[in-house]
Design a protein around this motif. Sequence first.
Motif, mmCIF file in Angstrom:
data_model
loop_
_atom_site.group_PDB
_atom_site.id
_atom_site.type_symbol
_atom_site.label_atom_id
_atom_site.label_comp_id
_atom_site.label_asym_id
_atom_site.label_seq_id
_atom_site.Cartn_x
_atom_site.Cartn_y
_atom_site.Cartn_z
ATOM 1 N N SER A 152 10.033 13.710 3.235
ATOM 2 C CA SER A 152 11.313 14.387 3.499
ATOM 3 C C SER A 152 11.108 15.822 3.972
ATOM 4 C CB SER A 152 12.162 14.389 2.224
ATOM 5 O OG SER A 152 11.371 14.818 1.124
ATOM 6 N N THR A 185 20.011 0.301 -0.771
ATOM 7 C CA THR A 185 18.576 0.385 -1.035
ATOM 8 C C THR A 185 17.935 -1.007 -1.132
ATOM 9 O OG1 THR A 185 17.009 1.693 -2.314
ATOM 10 C CG2 THR A 185 18.533 0.354 -3.585
ATOM 11 N N ASN A 201 13.433 7.030 2.944
ATOM 12 C CA ASN A 201 14.575 7.605 2.212
ATOM 13 C C ASN A 201 14.106 8.313 0.950
ATOM 14 O OD1 ASN A 201 16.225 6.289 4.056
ATOM 15 N ND2 ASN A 201 16.322 4.443 2.801
#
Length: 449
Positions: free
Chosen positions: A272, A192, A295
């Motif tokens: 998402s 990340t 993400n």
Amino acid sequence: MKRRSFIQKTGIAGLGVALSPLACTKTKALDTEFLILGGGLSGLYLAYLLEKEGRDYILLEGSGRIGGRMFTRKDINRDVGGKGIGDGYAEVMSLINEFNTEMIDITDYMNSPTAIYKDGVLHNTWDSKEPNPRMLQYIAFGKEKQLGALDEWYKRPELDEVYSKVLKRNGLSEADLDLVNITANYNDVRETSVMNAYHSSAFRKYNISKRVLNFKGGTAPFIESIAKRLKKPVLKNKMVTSIDDSGESVLVTCNDGTSYKSKKVVSTLPFSTLRDVKMNASFNTNQEKAIQNLNYTKITQIHLAHSELFWEEDGSPAAMWTDTPLERVMNLSSHRDEKQIACWVNGTGTTFFDTMSEKEVAAYTIKKMSEIRPASTGKIEYLGMQNWGKYKYNKGAYAEFGVGQAAWFIDMIKPASNLHFAGEHTAHMSRGMEAAAESAKRVFFELIN
Ligand SMILES: Cc1cc2nc3c(=O)[nH]c(=O)nc-3n(C[C@H](O)[C@H](O)[C@H](O)COP(=O)(O)OP(=O)(O)OC[C@H]3O[C@@H](n4cnc5c(N)ncnc54)[C@H](O)[C@@H]3O)c2cc1C
């Protein structure tokens, strides 16, 4: 540069794929001025603001309930999503006050010590010789340059690098990174971007919250009180499957075959799930990349109930970090007599439980707890689990920017012609529920100006 593009999830990596044009019913009359997609906090708050302004809207929610990631699961009587806020969350606090919502101050309870279970040994408190994973993260981090403002996290590409690199530069070993992965709320610190951590840290620093509050009786009464003020009921079980912006109006179709036409549409859907929707709109390049690739953090919670305060028997704190697949055991109670503990598994660790049946998860958890804390034997029972990574309406707990993705932010939240974007992932400054509320306010002004 604006360009018309069609986006549909293909199951393979990459950008949008050209589809045959969506069947836009040009002749259909407008159903409303504004169509809001998603009945979480951002969608509900936006509807409420529009209604106060006397504007017309329809709110479509894909699931059979409102609240989204503010989710009081009635079957287990637990909040499984967002529940804690700081008293400095200006937008959320103003709603709480407006709806006379009863809150509980959990600051002191929350700050109780935490034990560490590592290599088969339970260490009592944070000042033991074992490194505290939470502190490891902050010690390393504190030596780095911090952001000077809440909205700097997407404006400093020169600081954008993988989080683990920053931690290692400040002395953390690979073994330390494994521990940090248990406690940091990201999929994997080795993947990340550090910008997520910089943003969180700036939010804590500049938001100036002194107390942490929970909603008395869960978040559901608060969410329902907003919905009750709306003159138009939220339309539930309306899973959006396509959005077609003709340039003059937008046609939205749902999985039950119904369609709605409006002048403008606001999507509060997490990217998402938005990436599963067939879309025809004028996206900019970074926006298209973000919709496809942003993400989301995976979180699996395993909720437990205890019949006795077993930690008072063995003398260690109730909450603990562990190097087992259970990762963190949190005491989510807001006072001594409440009985809420849960194992909280983040990111890559969630895959351990993904292939198990619920019965297996229950058996594994009770057995492991008994190994770690023999005093818990016979005193805890499994209530239920919440797998946010696999939950079809969210597919993740919160947006998590990968290295280089923060640079997409300013483009990704721009209106794509008649399609506007709200939701937690689109907030300039805040995090969590306050981010959802901040984004609703921003889009409200985009719409009415
Ligand atoms: C485990 C967990 C813990 C958290 N803890 C905290 C905390 O302590 N403090 C804090 O401030 N925040 C916390 N958060 C974050 C906070 O809950 C969220 O940021 C906030 O609730 C997001 O609101 P939203 O409106 O942006 O999105 P959501 O609440 O996700 O709303 C989006 C809505 O869109 C719907 N939807 C999705 N796809 C479709 C579709 N195709 N068609 C129609 N509808 C669709 C969903 O069902 C959902 O209702 C936590 C979140 C999680 C998951």
